[in-house]
Enzyme design. Structure first.
Site, PDB file in Angstrom:
ATOM      1  N   CYS A  69       7.832   4.476  -6.259  1.00 15.84           N
ATOM      2  CA  CYS A  69       8.463   3.880  -5.088  1.00 15.84           C
ATOM      3  C   CYS A  69       8.800   4.999  -4.125  1.00 15.84           C
ATOM      4  CB  CYS A  69       9.734   3.143  -5.520  1.00 15.84           C
ATOM      5  SG  CYS A  69      10.809   2.571  -4.205  1.00 15.84           S
ATOM      6  N   CYS A 202       3.492   3.697   1.422  1.00 19.73           N
ATOM      7  CA  CYS A 202       4.160   2.542   0.807  1.00 19.73           C
ATOM      8  C   CYS A 202       3.196   2.003  -0.232  1.00 19.73           C
ATOM      9  CB  CYS A 202       4.494   1.470   1.843  1.00 19.73           C
ATOM     10  SG  CYS A 202       5.103  -0.081   1.133  1.00 19.73           S
TER      11      CYS A 202
END
Length: 283
Positions: A69, A202
């Site tokens: 992440c 991302c």
């Protein structure tokens, strides 16, 4: 075993690449879906939530935890590695993030080399970074890239709605429009000069890499984190065999702090034949 953590489901794109690359390794994925999104939380909250999930992975038998992440990596990785881990009962374990391998790929410089070296110190390329609001506002990519390549131009572009649109299975035309807006916004900052490399910062964005490819020129190298992270982990495990020595082969466990049935259904956007999630135990 190797643990992979994400605040949500995007990290499944990384996990999928790892399972494909390392079929003989065992993985546990933990998504903190009860507390997602992290982007609106304070840094202290992100650190605490990330630590709790990493500790849960260690308690499940993982010796190595990968923060799959960008937000968790940008905000929490350094604190966990340098402050929390050495003082914890897990000091023989380790925590890795996904920013380091991405920066290595973008600069062609090992992470341990944090000062400009020849020939990278003369590099004048343009590097674009597409990401969520929190990742872009952290400035982690420009800071780390410029330590190694001080003459490059790093241009960041927030794609604030793209991750949500991907997760909610928006039509391809809508996704393409959001990607086109992001590319147009980045080019507006460079007077129309396309980037030599583009970081998809991302873990949702690899699912629309083909759309970024469509709107960027052929010479722009797109750095998609799943493959970049898999390459880096392959090198890391070759040098640190103790983290997987004696592990059972090919086992995959998916954990969530949220509702397992709901998360299992939503996860198919990221991995169509993904296994079912079960409840996680976090501190």
């Amino acid at each position: 075993m190797i643990g992979v953590f994400d605040s949500g489901l995007g990290g499944l794109t990384v996990l999928r690449a790892l399972v494909s690359r390392f079929p003989d390794k065992s993985f546990i994925y933990l998504g903190d879906h009860a507390n997602v999104p992290y982007g609106d939380r304070s840094s202290a909250e992100v650190i605490d939530l990330t630590r709790a999930s990493v500790e849960a992975l260690f308690a499940e038998g993982c010796k190595l935890a990968l923060l799959g992440c960008n937000t968790a990596t940008a905000v929490a990785a350094r604190h966990l590695q340098q402050t929390w881990l050495p003082a914890s009962q897990w000091r023989e374990h380790n925590v890795l993030g996904i920013v380091a391998p991405t920066v290595e790929a973008a600069t062609q410089t090992p992470w341990a080399v944090s000062a400009p070296q020849y020939p990278q110190k003369y590099n004048t390329d343009v590097i674009g970074v597409f990401g969520t609001t929190r990742t872009i506002s952290s400035d982690v990519y420009p800071e780390e890239i410029r330590k190694r390549c001080p003459k490059v131009t790093v241009v960041q572009q927030v794609c604030s709605r793209l991750a949500g649109a991907i997760e909610h299975e928006a039509p391809e035309a809508e996704l393409e429009q959001l990607v086109e807006e992001g590319v147009r916004g980045l080019l507006a900052q460079t007077d129309g000069i396309p980037p030599h490399r583009a970081i998809l910062g991302c873990t949702h964005f690899p699912l629309v890499e083909h759309l970024f490819r469509r709107h960027l020129p052929p010479f722009t190298r797109i750095l998609s984190q799943p493959e970049v992270v898999a390459d880096s982990l392959e090198d890391y495990l070759a040098r640190h065999t103790r983290f997987t020595a004696g592990d059972p082969a090919g086992r995959l466990t998916l954990l969530t702090s949220g509702n397992p049935d709901e998360i299992s259904a939503r996860a198919q956007v990221f991995w169509p034949d993904v296994a079912a999630f079960t409840c996680a135990k976090t501190t």
